[in-house]
Design a protein around this motif. Structure first.
Motif, PDB file in Angstrom:
ATOM      1  N   ARG A  28       0.821  -1.209   0.000  1.00 40.78           N
ATOM      2  CA  ARG A  28       0.000   0.000   0.000  1.00 40.78           C
ATOM      3  C   ARG A  28       0.856   1.261   0.000  1.00 40.78           C
ATOM      4  O   ARG A  28       0.662   2.125  -0.820  1.00 40.78           O
ATOM      5  N   LEU A  32       0.920   4.029  -3.045  1.00 41.94           N
ATOM      6  CA  LEU A  32       0.637   5.444  -2.798  1.00 41.94           C
ATOM      7  C   LEU A  32       1.813   6.313  -3.219  1.00 41.94           C
ATOM      8  O   LEU A  32       1.633   7.364  -3.833  1.00 41.94           O
ATOM      9  N   TYR A 100      -3.913   6.666 -11.165  1.00 47.15           N
ATOM     10  CA  TYR A 100      -4.106   5.377 -10.498  1.00 47.15           C
ATOM     11  C   TYR A 100      -3.864   4.210 -11.451  1.00 47.15           C
ATOM     12  O   TYR A 100      -3.376   3.164 -11.039  1.00 47.15           O
ATOM     13  N   LEU A 121     -13.733   3.313  -3.931  1.00 48.56           N
ATOM     14  CA  LEU A 121     -12.719   3.696  -2.951  1.00 48.56           C
ATOM     15  C   LEU A 121     -13.253   3.579  -1.526  1.00 48.56           C
ATOM     16  O   LEU A 121     -14.453   3.451  -1.315  1.00 48.56           O
ATOM     17  N   VAL A 124     -10.794   7.474   4.089  1.00 47.06           N
ATOM     18  CA  VAL A 124      -9.664   7.417   5.008  1.00 47.06           C
ATOM     19  C   VAL A 124      -9.797   8.605   5.961  1.00 47.06           C
ATOM     20  O   VAL A 124      -9.953   9.735   5.504  1.00 47.06           O
ATOM     21  N   ASP A 133      -3.321   9.364  -1.723  1.00 47.86           N
ATOM     22  CA  ASP A 133      -4.772   9.230  -1.577  1.00 47.86           C
ATOM     23  C   ASP A 133      -5.435  10.252  -2.501  1.00 47.86           C
ATOM     24  O   ASP A 133      -4.794  11.200  -2.961  1.00 47.86           O
ATOM     25  N   TYR A 183     -10.747  12.287   2.268  1.00 50.51           N
ATOM     26  CA  TYR A 183      -9.666  11.515   1.640  1.00 50.51           C
ATOM     27  C   TYR A 183     -10.183  10.109   1.350  1.00 50.51           C
ATOM     28  O   TYR A 183     -10.887   9.515   2.164  1.00 50.51           O
ATOM     29  N   ARG A 185      -9.113   6.119  -0.646  1.00 44.82           N
ATOM     30  CA  ARG A 185      -8.016   5.263  -1.085  1.00 44.82           C
ATOM     31  C   ARG A 185      -8.584   4.010  -1.735  1.00 44.82           C
ATOM     32  O   ARG A 185      -9.592   3.473  -1.299  1.00 44.82           O
ATOM     33  N   TYR A 186      -7.876   3.524  -2.759  1.00 50.74           N
ATOM     34  CA  TYR A 186      -8.234   2.257  -3.391  1.00 50.74           C
ATOM     35  C   TYR A 186      -7.610   1.139  -2.578  1.00 50.74           C
ATOM     36  O   TYR A 186      -6.448   1.181  -2.245  1.00 50.74           O
ATOM     37  N   ARG A 187      -8.413   0.137  -2.216  1.00 49.42           N
ATOM     38  CA  ARG A 187      -7.907  -1.005  -1.430  1.00 49.42           C
ATOM     39  C   ARG A 187      -8.135  -2.282  -2.177  1.00 49.42           C
ATOM     40  O   ARG A 187      -9.122  -2.520  -2.752  1.00 49.42           O
TER      41      ARG A 187
END
Length: 187
Positions: A28, A32, A100, A121, A124, A133, A183, A185-187
């Protein structure tokens, strides 16, 4: 008792599982960091562009991520006539999609606008936000999502973004746009 062949196969599988488990934790931060590096490279005119990339309403939403002609459908900008159809560039979600795509090695955000991307997404908390992010603007509720801008967070309260018609991909403070929504984030 395990035979030598079974032991070797079992050891190989265990080694792969341990490597995968160990590699997933630092992955991760690495992705990022790649997103930030990619965003800076795009800003600097790298990644196949020939210089600064202009904002183009709907730009970046072709079959493959990256600069493309925009569209005048839905355009409400101040510059008239609408220059998007003749401008090869990116809008804000087209930039986020391209960054991304390059950072993850595949098109993880897919086609669509900021609302579509946000649904792929995870939010966060500000205390855990990291460079790389995405920062979104608009209304994000349990039942309703209506966003109007996205940028790539690069730290220190700044983002790389495609702000509006008449500008190029650039760095702005995250306070430059109203309606900060958080914010993601892609997980």
């Amino acid at each position: 008792m395990l035979t030598r062949r079974r032991w070797t196969a079992t050891a190989a599988v265990l080694a792969l599982l341990l490597a995968a488990a160990g590699a997933s934790a630092p992955l991760r931060p690495a992705v990022l960091a790649r997103a930030v590096a990619v965003a800076h490279a795009i800003l600097a005119g790298q990644h196949g562009s020939t210089g600064p990339i202009p904002y183009s309403w709907g730009g970046g939403h072709g079959e493959r991520p990256g600069p493309s002609p925009g569209t005048c459908r839905g355009y409400t900008g101040a510059i008239r006539p609408c220059p998007a159809a003749t401008t090869v560039g990116l809008d804000c979600s087209g930039l986020a999609r391209w960054v991304y795509h390059l950072a993850h090695g595949r098109d993880v955000l897919g086609p669509g606008n900021t609302d579509d991307h946000l649904r792929r997404l995870t939010r966060v908390p500000a205390s855990r936000a990291r460079p790389g992010d995405l920062v979104f603007y608009g209304e994000i509720g349990e039942r309703r999502v209506r966003t109007h801008h996205v940028g790539v967070y690069i730290g220190d309260g700044r983002m790389i973004n495609a702000l509006r018609t008449g500008t190029e991909v650039r760095i702005d403070p995250i306070t430059r746009v109203e309606d900060f929504a958080g914010y993601f984030r892609y997980r």
